[in-house]
Structure formats: structure tokens, C-alpha cells
Motif scaffolding. Structure first.
Motif, PDB file in Angstrom:
ATOM      1  N   GLU A 185       1.165  -0.954   0.201  1.00 50.76           N
ATOM      2  CA  GLU A 185       0.063  -0.693   0.052  1.00 50.76           C
ATOM      3  C   GLU A 185       0.412   1.500  -0.225  1.00 50.76           C
ATOM      4  O   GLU A 185       1.893   1.159   0.545  1.00 50.76           O
ATOM      5  N   TYR A 186       0.463   2.341  -1.057  1.00 45.38           N
ATOM      6  CA  TYR A 186       1.050   3.565  -0.610  1.00 45.38           C
ATOM      7  C   TYR A 186       1.303   4.038   0.593  1.00 45.38           C
ATOM      8  O   TYR A 186       0.521   3.732   1.623  1.00 45.38           O
ATOM      9  N   ASN A 187       2.931   4.235   0.732  1.00 43.84           N
ATOM     10  CA  ASN A 187       3.275   5.140   2.276  1.00 43.84           C
ATOM     11  C   ASN A 187       4.149   6.899   1.880  1.00 43.84           C
ATOM     12  O   ASN A 187       4.705   6.497   0.743  1.00 43.84           O
ATOM     13  N   PRO A 188       2.706   7.982   1.649  1.00 43.77           N
ATOM     14  CA  PRO A 188       3.434   8.968   1.267  1.00 43.77           C
ATOM     15  C   PRO A 188       4.666   9.625   1.593  1.00 43.77           C
ATOM     16  O   PRO A 188       5.321  10.052   1.351  1.00 43.77           O
ATOM     17  N   LEU A 189       5.180   8.918   2.863  1.00 41.43           N
ATOM     18  CA  LEU A 189       6.678   9.210   3.595  1.00 41.43           C
ATOM     19  C   LEU A 189       7.303   8.914   2.540  1.00 41.43           C
ATOM     20  O   LEU A 189       8.528   8.810   2.666  1.00 41.43           O
TER      21      LEU A 189
ATOM     22  N   ARG B 238       7.197   8.549  -0.823  1.00 37.33           N
ATOM     23  CA  ARG B 238       6.803   8.841  -2.816  1.00 37.33           C
ATOM     24  C   ARG B 238       8.177   8.971  -3.319  1.00 37.33           C
ATOM     25  O   ARG B 238       8.104   8.955  -4.813  1.00 37.33           O
TER      26      ARG B 238
ATOM     27  N   SER C 165      -2.278   9.171   7.010  1.00 35.52           N
ATOM     28  CA  SER C 165      -0.837   9.174   7.011  1.00 35.52           C
ATOM     29  C   SER C 165      -0.320   9.882   6.011  1.00 35.52           C
ATOM     30  O   SER C 165      -1.142  10.713   5.296  1.00 35.52           O
ATOM     31  N   TYR C 166       0.718  10.796   6.790  1.00 32.25           N
ATOM     32  CA  TYR C 166       1.224  12.017   5.818  1.00 32.25           C
ATOM     33  C   TYR C 166       2.840  12.595   6.508  1.00 32.25           C
ATOM     34  O   TYR C 166       3.335  11.773   7.311  1.00 32.25           O
ATOM     35  N   ASP C 167       3.632  13.074   5.094  1.00 39.38           N
ATOM     36  CA  ASP C 167       4.695  13.391   5.373  1.00 39.38           C
ATOM     37  C   ASP C 167       4.696  14.523   5.405  1.00 39.38           C
ATOM     38  O   ASP C 167       3.928  15.142   5.074  1.00 39.38           O
ATOM     39  N   GLY C 168       5.116  14.819   7.062  1.00 43.72           N
ATOM     40  CA  GLY C 168       4.653  16.020   7.353  1.00 43.72           C
ATOM     41  C   GLY C 168       6.144  17.506   6.550  1.00 43.72           C
ATOM     42  O   GLY C 168       6.234  19.110   7.175  1.00 43.72           O
TER      43      GLY C 168
ATOM     44  N   HIS D 212       5.774  13.779  10.923  1.00 46.38           N
ATOM     45  CA  HIS D 212       5.264  13.023  10.238  1.00 46.38           C
ATOM     46  C   HIS D 212       4.201  11.856  11.233  1.00 46.38           C
ATOM     47  O   HIS D 212       3.661  12.560  12.663  1.00 46.38           O
TER      48      HIS D 212
ATOM     49  N   TYR E 177       1.957   8.276  10.573  1.00 47.09           N
ATOM     50  CA  TYR E 177       1.166   6.201  10.078  1.00 47.09           C
ATOM     51  C   TYR E 177       0.400   6.450  10.106  1.00 47.09           C
ATOM     52  O   TYR E 177      -0.745   6.562   9.505  1.00 47.09           O
TER      53      TYR E 177
ATOM     54  N   GLU F 269      -0.153  14.115  -3.095  1.00 43.94           N
ATOM     55  CA  GLU F 269       0.717  12.684  -3.037  1.00 43.94           C
ATOM     56  C   GLU F 269       1.089  12.638  -1.332  1.00 43.94           C
ATOM     57  O   GLU F 269       1.580  11.392  -1.465  1.00 43.94           O
ATOM     58  N   ASP F 270       1.524  13.491  -0.331  1.00 35.04           N
ATOM     59  CA  ASP F 270       1.962  13.455   0.254  1.00 35.04           C
ATOM     60  C   ASP F 270       0.519  13.278   1.865  1.00 35.04           C
ATOM     61  O   ASP F 270       0.924  13.564   2.981  1.00 35.04           O
TER      62      ASP F 270
ATOM     63  N   TYR G 263      -2.095  10.149   2.595  1.00 37.02           N
ATOM     64  CA  TYR G 263      -2.526   8.730   2.568  1.00 37.02           C
ATOM     65  C   TYR G 263      -3.670   8.608   3.400  1.00 37.02           C
ATOM     66  O   TYR G 263      -3.713   7.896   4.160  1.00 37.02           O
ATOM     67  N   VAL G 264      -4.945   8.513   2.878  1.00 35.00           N
ATOM     68  CA  VAL G 264      -6.097   8.197   3.862  1.00 35.00           C
ATOM     69  C   VAL G 264      -6.057   6.307   4.128  1.00 35.00           C
ATOM     70  O   VAL G 264      -6.444   5.581   2.587  1.00 35.00           O
ATOM     71  N   LEU G 265      -5.176   5.440   4.980  1.00 36.79           N
ATOM     72  CA  LEU G 265      -5.408   3.813   4.964  1.00 36.79           C
ATOM     73  C   LEU G 265      -6.196   3.323   5.306  1.00 36.79           C
ATOM     74  O   LEU G 265      -6.719   2.393   4.471  1.00 36.79           O
TER      75      LEU G 265
END
Lengths: 255, 255
Positions: free
Chosen positions: A118-122, A124, B9-12, B56, B58, B85-86, B88-90
Motif C-alpha cells: 500500500e502507498y506510503n506518502p513518506l 513517495r 498517513s502524511y509526510d509533514g 509525520h 503514520y 501525494e503527501d 494518504y487515507v489508509l
């Protein structure tokens, strides 16, 4: 004059590729601008080869000449104190005055990271996420056909290249629970060659090509028969190897 | 009306923190703007807590209410098709109408990644690089003193917080050849609390504090006694746990 060899890592995300271009942020441009400050004159660096926009390097190699009396090993620290945070010099050393990072680089290793999870934005910018399942065993079988010396015209993105013969010593595919790493070791690679090989492996993994189609694709020397050029963010120039003799600094004569 | 819970999840790196602010790119702002498009009305989301700029996530959790008849499980895909893209809803699901992501989040886990190895530009936004050696065994001993219920005033960056008592259930330090991961599980954390605890552990690891100084620091309730606030890029909100009963959607009465 001393010839200095450096090994450098960089994150390709925010660069417009490796090669210096006026008005663009490039890896070469940043390194030369740092060296100009250290050497207090205009310095040109020569790398083992370019990397395209978005492509990363763990162990890229470049060389340059310097008139400074400074020990070759000290350039790494001097450069890192000036370079932006997405470039880091791992090592610097004085080498033989005839050393050339491109001409003497006899073995190159590239890696390509792909995730089937599954996609992980961290991740990318550092892994290519493929959304459909792939048959890894078939891809491994197909990679076997790339080994050895071939004309790689079908896997080349640059029609102007004169000699398209290259030798691949190793073509491996690691699978850590859906986190794939393609490892290619060869005597050199054509423009986009790794990314086209990976794009073709994706087609094999999806069942759209058979493993032994690779033989036919190679023999036809036709770019249209291979797969698409895979995205740049998964690609890493991992290391460049040089013969020992071009690295040794000749001992100075005692006068 | 349905109450929907999402795990995200997000890349901060490229956000000015979590919380919506006019004219700033924030995680909340991006998610609400995507939900406004899906729900065709103004939607406000409520998260388990804010994360600061550069931090960030997860498994951050938020909830919102929707009048759409759409199944709760479909919001994840709908959001991911719009979100940058930074983020993503899991996962998304309908939950009990009284569910609240902040009030019912009874267990939270944060992780902090720190490297004692050579700088790697490819990880710079996701790991904090510490340049000096640390005594991991002493840090582990010190972390033991953080376990249990304490007044964490000395580890709090926000003087306005009324109740500074929190319970830490787990405080672990993993060491994979110099790649450290701090794991903190508790019933909640004060502003900057994890980063101040990590900054204090660095002082212990460098020998500038003793492991059992932590007891004294806690008892004095004085922020000046603890270490500095560690850099944000190593910190991850890893997961938030909820009691099963607030998640279950009550079955509709048959009329």
C-alpha cells in the motif's frame, strides 16, 4: 596540481538532473559552486555519468583538479560544510593524475526500488509504487536473459548513442515482502536503459510479456518492442568501481 | 447523518503543521478541501490531536459527519483520488455517532527515529542525524523513569495546559546498528512532550545527565531542567487506539 576523486550521495528529488544548466538547480552546479568557494577559482567536475531528473545516487563519483596544497581527504568535510542538505560527500582522496571518473569506471551498479504494498506518502520520492500484483518469479527468469554482452538498442532512450553494446554482469531481483529491489551491475548503461529494463520487467510480471520474449526484444534492436520507461524516483546509482592502478598516487621523486 | 472515522498517513515536510490556518498549507486544510468536494458542502474534521510542522503521521485519526448515503468504507478511495501525494487515507469506516477522535483516543503511540550513522541525504526529512556517539544502555535506563503516571510539566512546551498529568505505558528504545527508534505509548502527550523527552535522552546518552536525574526533573516540574526540544523530522504519530464500543455503529431499528 592534484587530481581529487570524490564519492557523493544525493537526493535527486529537487534537482533538474545532474548536469549543469544555466538557471537550473543541478547536482553538478551545486558542487562546482561549492568548489569554486573552496578553491577560489572556477572548477569543473567530471562525473562517472549523468543521472536524470528525480534519480538518486548513493555512490556517484566525480573528479576535479586543484592547485591547493590541502590534503585530498579534507575536501569531503570542506564540501559538506558548504553543500545544501540534499548532497553529501562520503569520501574524497587524491588519485593518479590520469584518473578519469567516466573513462575508468569499469563497473557500475544501479538499484531500482519498487513497492507492491500500500502507498506510503513518506516514501513517495524514494520508491516507485506499482498498483497491480506482479509475478516475481517470472520477472527473475526474464532478468536472466539480460545477463551477458548484448546490443541494447531496444532498451536505449537515446538514438544518437553510437555503440549500444554493453555487458551486464549481474541482474538480481530481491523481494522483501513486496518491497522489490532490482540490482543491475554492468560495464556501463545507456540512457534510460535501467528504467526501460524495469518497465519491461513490469510487463513480464503482469503477464503481458513472456520471460523469453526478452531474447527476441534484444535481437530485434527496436525500442518499440520493450516496455515503457519506469518512473525516475525508484532509481539509484549505487556505486562505481575503478581499477586499483588508476587510484594510486605515484610517489614523488626525491630530488 | 453518518459519522466517519479515517486513519491517515502524511509526510509533514511540506506542511505548516496539522491545524488549518488561513493562507497556509496544512494537513487539516488539504483534507477539508478534499471533503468539501466530495460532500459538496463545507466539512470540518476533528483529529486525535495536532502534529507540529515537520512532524509525520503514520496512523493519525480524524472524524467528520456526512449527509451522503455513501458507504463509510468508500471515503478512503474518494479522498485519495483528490488529496495531494503527501497525504494518504489508509482506512475509512462509519462509527458510532458519538465517536470523537480526540476524546475517545485512549492510547497513542509516537515513534522518534534518530541515526547515529553517517548522514544520508535521502533520509534527511525522516530521521534526525545525531553527530556524536550516544550510550544507548544509559538512555534505556533513563527511559524507565518516564514510565507510569507523572506530572510532565518539566517536559511540556505549553505553559497554558491545565492538566499536565499523563500516563506512559511503554517507553522503549530500539537500536538497529545505530539506527535508533524511540517508542512511546501513553494515554496522551503534552505539546512538544515527546521531543523534549528525546532531547533529554540525548543529554543522558552524551553523559551530561544521569539516568536517575529523570526522577528529579519530573518532581521539580520545571521545563528548564529537561533537555532541548528535539528536531521535528524524526517524529511520527504512529497510531491511536479506541475502545471497541465507540466504533460500533448501532443497528437501525426496524420500523
Amino acid at each position: 596540481m592534484k587530481r581529487i576523486k570524490c564519492t557523493v550521495s544525493y537526493d535527486g528529488t529537487l534537482f533538474n538532473g545532474y548536469q549543469r544548466q544555466p538557471g537550473q538547480r543541478t547536482v553538478q552546479g551545486e558542487i562546482e559552486s561549492a568548489l569554486n568557494k573552496i578553491c577560489k577559482q572556477s572548477v569543473t567536475i567530471h562525473s562517472s555519468g549523468r543521472t536524470d531528473a528525480g534519480v538518486h545516487a548513493y555512490g556517484q563519483v566525480f573528479h576535479f583538479d586543484s592547485d591547493l596544497s590541502m590534503d585530498g581527504g579534507r575536501y569531503a568535510k570542506a564540501l559538506n560544510s558548504i553543500l545544501p542538505e540534499d548532497i553529501y560527500v562520503l569520501d574524497s582522496q587524491e588519485v593518479h593524475p590520469d584518473f578519469h571518473s567516466r573513462y575508468h569506471g569499469k563497473v557500475k551498479e544501479y538499484r531500482y526500488k519498487m513497492s507492491l504494498n500500500e502507498y506510503n506518502p513518506l516514501n513517495r520520492h524514494y520508491v516507485y509504487y506499482h498498483r497491480r500484483p506482479l509475478d516475481v518469479e517470472r520477472m527473475r527468469e526474464a532478468m536472466g536473459y539480460l545477463l551477458g554482452t548484448h546490443d541494447f538498442t531496444s532498451f536505449c532512450g537515446n538514438l544518437d548513442e553510437v555503440n549500444k553494446e554493453r555487458t551486464i554482469y549481474k541482474a538480481e531481483l530481491l523481494d522483501d515482502e513486496g518491497e522489490l529491489t532490482f540490482i543491475f551491475v554492468g560495464n556501463g548503461f545507456l540512457r534510460y536503459m535501467i528504467r526501460i529494463m524495469v518497465g519491461t520487467m513490469i510487463q513480464v510480471g503482469e503477464g503481458r510479456k513472456l520471460p523469453n520474449d526478452i531474447k527476441h526484444i534484444l535481437s530485434m534492436k527496436d525500442r518499440r518492442l520493450a516496455g515503457h520507461t519506469a518512473k525516475p524516483q525508484g532509481l539509484y546509482l549505487h556505486r562505481v568501481e575503478y581499477p586499483e592502478e588508476v587510484l594510486v598516487v605515484p610517489s614523488k621523486k626525491i630530488e
